[in-house]
Design an enzyme around this catalytic site. Structure first.
Site, PDB file in Angstrom:
ATOM      1  N   LYS A 110      49.265  35.762  27.869  1.00 47.31           N
ATOM      2  CA  LYS A 110      49.965  36.089  29.128  1.00 47.31           C
ATOM      3  C   LYS A 110      51.313  35.360  29.179  1.00 47.31           C
ATOM      4  CE  LYS A 110      48.588  38.325  32.143  1.00 47.31           C
ATOM      5  NZ  LYS A 110      48.643  39.802  32.395  1.00 47.31           N
ATOM      6  N   THR A 137      49.710  35.315  35.495  1.00 45.15           N
ATOM      7  CA  THR A 137      48.646  34.468  36.036  1.00 45.15           C
ATOM      8  C   THR A 137      49.094  33.012  36.125  1.00 45.15           C
ATOM      9  OG1 THR A 137      46.502  33.510  35.444  1.00 45.15           O
ATOM     10  CG2 THR A 137      47.754  34.415  33.643  1.00 45.15           C
ATOM     11  N   ASP A 138      48.483  32.272  37.044  1.00 46.04           N
ATOM     12  CA  ASP A 138      48.778  30.833  37.134  1.00 46.04           C
ATOM     13  C   ASP A 138      48.281  30.083  35.896  1.00 46.04           C
ATOM     14  OD1 ASP A 138      46.031  30.948  37.634  1.00 46.04           O
ATOM     15  OD2 ASP A 138      46.096  29.842  39.525  1.00 46.04           O
ATOM     16  N   GLU A 139      47.408  30.741  35.102  1.00 48.83           N
ATOM     17  CA  GLU A 139      46.840  30.049  33.929  1.00 48.83           C
ATOM     18  C   GLU A 139      47.894  29.751  32.872  1.00 48.83           C
ATOM     19  OE1 GLU A 139      42.979  31.423  32.671  1.00 48.83           O
ATOM     20  OE2 GLU A 139      42.559  32.256  34.645  1.00 48.83           O
ATOM     21  N   TYR A 159      43.648  33.609  26.006  1.00 52.00           N
ATOM     22  CA  TYR A 159      44.064  34.541  27.063  1.00 52.00           C
ATOM     23  C   TYR A 159      45.391  34.107  27.697  1.00 52.00           C
ATOM     24  CZ  TYR A 159      44.366  36.195  31.925  1.00 52.00           C
ATOM     25  OH  TYR A 159      44.826  36.690  33.127  1.00 52.00           O
TER      26      TYR A 159
HETATM   27  P1  NAD Z   1      40.495  43.916  34.552  1.00 53.23           P
HETATM   28  O1  NAD Z   1      40.005  43.380  33.250  1.00 53.23           O
HETATM   29  O2  NAD Z   1      39.520  44.169  35.665  1.00 53.23           O
HETATM   30  O3  NAD Z   1      41.253  45.303  34.295  1.00 53.23           O
HETATM   31  C1  NAD Z   1      42.107  45.503  33.225  1.00 53.23           C
HETATM   32  C2  NAD Z   1      42.355  47.015  33.120  1.00 53.23           C
HETATM   33  O4  NAD Z   1      43.280  47.235  32.054  1.00 53.23           O
HETATM   34  C3  NAD Z   1      41.094  47.829  32.789  1.00 53.23           C
HETATM   35  O5  NAD Z   1      40.992  48.929  33.653  1.00 53.23           O
HETATM   36  C4  NAD Z   1      41.311  48.265  31.343  1.00 53.23           C
HETATM   37  O6  NAD Z   1      40.704  49.513  31.044  1.00 53.23           O
HETATM   38  C5  NAD Z   1      42.836  48.348  31.290  1.00 53.23           C
HETATM   39  N1  NAD Z   1      43.371  48.207  29.923  1.00 53.23           N
HETATM   40  C6  NAD Z   1      43.042  47.263  29.006  1.00 53.23           C
HETATM   41  N2  NAD Z   1      43.713  47.472  27.867  1.00 53.23           N
HETATM   42  C7  NAD Z   1      44.515  48.562  28.084  1.00 53.23           C
HETATM   43  C8  NAD Z   1      45.454  49.256  27.285  1.00 53.23           C
HETATM   44  N3  NAD Z   1      45.723  48.869  26.018  1.00 53.23           N
HETATM   45  N4  NAD Z   1      46.097  50.313  27.808  1.00 53.23           N
HETATM   46  C9  NAD Z   1      45.834  50.720  29.083  1.00 53.23           C
HETATM   47  N5  NAD Z   1      44.933  50.111  29.877  1.00 53.23           N
HETATM   48  C10 NAD Z   1      44.283  49.036  29.372  1.00 53.23           C
HETATM   49  O7  NAD Z   1      41.645  42.934  35.011  1.00 53.23           O
HETATM   50  P2  NAD Z   1      42.053  42.448  36.479  1.00 53.23           P
HETATM   51  O8  NAD Z   1      41.199  41.321  36.874  1.00 53.23           O
HETATM   52  O9  NAD Z   1      42.181  43.629  37.365  1.00 53.23           O
HETATM   53  O10 NAD Z   1      43.498  41.841  36.164  1.00 53.23           O
HETATM   54  C11 NAD Z   1      44.661  42.662  36.217  1.00 53.23           C
HETATM   55  C12 NAD Z   1      45.862  41.840  35.791  1.00 53.23           C
HETATM   56  O11 NAD Z   1      46.001  40.704  36.631  1.00 53.23           O
HETATM   57  C13 NAD Z   1      45.767  41.301  34.360  1.00 53.23           C
HETATM   58  O12 NAD Z   1      47.021  41.431  33.759  1.00 53.23           O
HETATM   59  C14 NAD Z   1      45.386  39.850  34.550  1.00 53.23           C
HETATM   60  O13 NAD Z   1      45.903  39.059  33.487  1.00 53.23           O
HETATM   61  C15 NAD Z   1      46.059  39.529  35.858  1.00 53.23           C
HETATM   62  N6  NAD Z   1      45.407  38.468  36.627  1.00 53.23           N
HETATM   63  C16 NAD Z   1      44.114  38.601  37.043  1.00 53.23           C
HETATM   64  C17 NAD Z   1      43.518  37.596  37.789  1.00 53.23           C
HETATM   65  C18 NAD Z   1      42.101  37.709  38.307  1.00 53.23           C
HETATM   66  O14 NAD Z   1      41.636  36.796  38.978  1.00 53.23           O
HETATM   67  N7  NAD Z   1      41.392  38.788  38.053  1.00 53.23           N
HETATM   68  C19 NAD Z   1      44.240  36.444  38.119  1.00 53.23           C
HETATM   69  C20 NAD Z   1      45.545  36.324  37.659  1.00 53.23           C
HETATM   70  C21 NAD Z   1      46.120  37.359  36.939  1.00 53.23           C
HETATM   71  P1  TYD Z   2      36.467  33.105  35.738  1.00 53.94           P
HETATM   72  O1  TYD Z   2      35.998  33.968  36.865  1.00 53.94           O
HETATM   73  O2  TYD Z   2      36.092  33.486  34.333  1.00 53.94           O
HETATM   74  O3  TYD Z   2      38.043  32.948  35.903  1.00 53.94           O
HETATM   75  P2  TYD Z   2      39.082  31.964  35.117  1.00 53.94           P
HETATM   76  O4  TYD Z   2      38.425  31.429  33.910  1.00 53.94           O
HETATM   77  O5  TYD Z   2      40.177  32.922  34.776  1.00 53.94           O
HETATM   78  O6  TYD Z   2      39.478  30.931  36.112  1.00 53.94           O
HETATM   79  O7  TYD Z   2      35.921  31.634  35.971  1.00 53.94           O
HETATM   80  C1  TYD Z   2      36.229  30.928  37.158  1.00 53.94           C
HETATM   81  C2  TYD Z   2      35.644  29.536  37.020  1.00 53.94           C
HETATM   82  O8  TYD Z   2      34.210  29.644  36.979  1.00 53.94           O
HETATM   83  C3  TYD Z   2      36.032  28.844  35.715  1.00 53.94           C
HETATM   84  O9  TYD Z   2      36.206  27.458  35.973  1.00 53.94           O
HETATM   85  C4  TYD Z   2      34.834  29.044  34.811  1.00 53.94           C
HETATM   86  C5  TYD Z   2      33.662  29.075  35.786  1.00 53.94           C
HETATM   87  N1  TYD Z   2      32.489  29.914  35.384  1.00 53.94           N
HETATM   88  C6  TYD Z   2      31.216  29.355  35.357  1.00 53.94           C
HETATM   89  O10 TYD Z   2      31.008  28.173  35.661  1.00 53.94           O
HETATM   90  N2  TYD Z   2      30.165  30.158  34.986  1.00 53.94           N
HETATM   91  C7  TYD Z   2      30.344  31.467  34.632  1.00 53.94           C
HETATM   92  O11 TYD Z   2      29.335  32.149  34.262  1.00 53.94           O
HETATM   93  C8  TYD Z   2      31.660  32.018  34.674  1.00 53.94           C
HETATM   94  C9  TYD Z   2      31.895  33.454  34.298  1.00 53.94           C
HETATM   95  C10 TYD Z   2      32.705  31.192  35.065  1.00 53.94           C
END
Ligand code: NAD
Ligand code: TYD
Length: 349
Positions: free
Chosen positions: A167, A138-140, A163
């Site tokens: 990562k 992630t960019d975070e 978190y």
């Molecule tokens: P999500 O939380 O929707 O899904 C995570 C999945 O992992 C779930 O299906 C969960 O059951 C599974 N999981 C958790 N622990 C596990 C374990 N121990 N063994 C097997 N499976 C397990 O997450 P997402 O939003 O789909 O993100 C996927 C990946 O992308 C993550 O690694 C996250 O850090 C990364 N990512 C997400 C975002 C975003 O905006 N959602 C942005 C940047 C990076």
């Molecule tokens: P989020 O979707 O949790 O992603 P991330 O924290 O990984 O960027 O949040 C996106 C942005 O929205 C973040 O700046 C936090 C804000 N946010 C709110 O203001 N209210 C909310 O209820 C949530 C879930 C997020």
């Protein structure tokens, strides 16, 4: 191409599996523990597909990983499995360390041992064999930006939340396995994804759900935090490009070229749904809240020929339409454990 996708019942993983089965000649094994964030309904319609196998299990289970690699002759790993929500990591960091760091290490070890033993002399020619470990990061991990500038792959890691710290730790282990053992790895660092099947703890689906129900929309602090929004299908095509053309040991940033303030997004959702802005409630800010993320896509664009194809308006149109057409999917989630989570995080905030 035999691909192990971990966390494939989550938001991005489930979109990725469908994208790959539709667009590429591959077999996919999906290993997912089905935590609160995993939902087997995200993969409805795939159970008859002969190129797809679902296995319920933990990426920390080394015996199971070994069995999967041997049985399905895994060549590519795409590791999505993670605890992914910043707010939950602030409440309880430990599970983030277990899954995101130890889980990644278990996968790295299994890939290293399996590929070395089974591809022996070909190991140094891993790319001809199409072997690769892709860590979805992630960019975070880069921390927070001021009002200007972008994250490049050279930006120093400075994670601010539990978190993002886990990562970043996982990224460091992936790098170490490349440097030490020559494991063919790529790390992708994407910005905030949005689209169908996102769990409603994250900003966009949470706000859509609340707006549809006429509930207040909880904006943290002043709502002027900036994220660079990437439509999930664009993320899938970027990972596919990394599988095909990514160079071992490299990091690729993936962004949507869509910087928006949170408050802009919340207002857009209310406008699209025909609801009043008076539903917006500013609540106590998140601890350690990162102010701005923004990705420089130059490397993946120049080296792999990838760029995002959706602009924010198109992506949001598709996303909101999907949630309107899939009210049942949302109701299944919010009628369970979710409400306990919601009340804990937002009551009296
Ligand atoms: P999500 O939380 O929707 O899904 C995570 C999945 O992992 C779930 O299906 C969960 O059951 C599974 N999981 C958790 N622990 C596990 C374990 N121990 N063994 C097997 N499976 C397990 O997450 P997402 O939003 O789909 O993100 C996927 C990946 O992308 C993550 O690694 C996250 O850090 C990364 N990512 C997400 C975002 C975003 O905006 N959602 C942005 C940047 C990076
Ligand atoms: P989020 O979707 O949790 O992603 P991330 O924290 O990984 O960027 O949040 C996106 C942005 O929205 C973040 O700046 C936090 C804000 N946010 C709110 O203001 N209210 C909310 O209820 C949530 C879930 C997020």
């Amino acid at each position: 191409m035999n691909i192990l996708v971990t966390g494939g019942a989550g938001f991005i993983g489930s979109n990725f599996i469908k994208y790959m089965l539709q667009n590429k000649d591959c077999n996919i094994v999906n290993l997912d523990l089905l935590t609160y964030a995993g939902n087997i309904k995200n993969l409805e319609g795939l159970s008859e597909n002969k190129r797809y196998t679902y296995i319920k299990g933990d990426i920390l289970n080394r015996g199971l990983l070994d069995y999967i690699f041997r049985t399905f002759e895994i060549q590519i790993v795409v590791n999505f499995a993670a605890e992914s929500h910043v707010d939950r990591s602030i409440e309880d960091p430990e599970i983030f360390l277990k899954t995101n760091v130890m889980g990644t290490q278990a996968l790295l070890d299994t890939a290293k041992d399996y590929w070395k033993l089974n591809l022996a002399d070909k190991y140094s020619k891993e790319f001809e064999k199409g072997v690769k470990f892709i860590q979805v990061s992630t960019d975070e991990v880069y921390g927070s930006l001021g009002p200007s500038g972008y994250f490049t792959e050279e930006t120093c890691l400075a994670p601010n939340s539990p978190y993002s710290a886990t990562k970043a730790s996982a990224d460091m282990m992936v790098r170490a396995y490349y440097e030490t053992y020559g494991l063919p790895v790529c790390i992708t660092r994407c910005s905030n994804n949005y689209g169908p099947y996102q769990f409603p703890e994250k900003l966009i689906p949470l706000m859509i759900n609340n707006a549809l129900k006429g509930l207040s929309l909880p904006v943290y602090g002043d709502g002027k935090q900036v994220r660079d929004w990437l439509y999930v299908e664009d993320h899938c095509s970027a990972i596919s490009a990394v599988i095909e053309k990514g160079k071992s040991g490299e990091v690729y940033n993936i962004g949507g070229n869509n910087e928006k303030e949170n408050i802009e997004i919340v207002k857009l959702i209310l406008d699209k749904l025909g609801k009043e802005h008076s539903l917006i409630t500013h609540v106590k800010d998140r601890l350690g809240h990162d102010r701005r993320y923004s990705i420089d896509n130059t490397k993946i664009n120049k080296e792999l020929g990838w760029s995002p194809s959706y602009n924010f308006e198109e992506g949001m149109e598709k996303t909101i339409t999907w949630y309107l057409e899939n009210v049942e999917w949302m109701e299944d989630i919010v009628s369970g454990e979710y409400m306990r989570y919601y009340n804990k995080m937002y009551d009296g905030r």
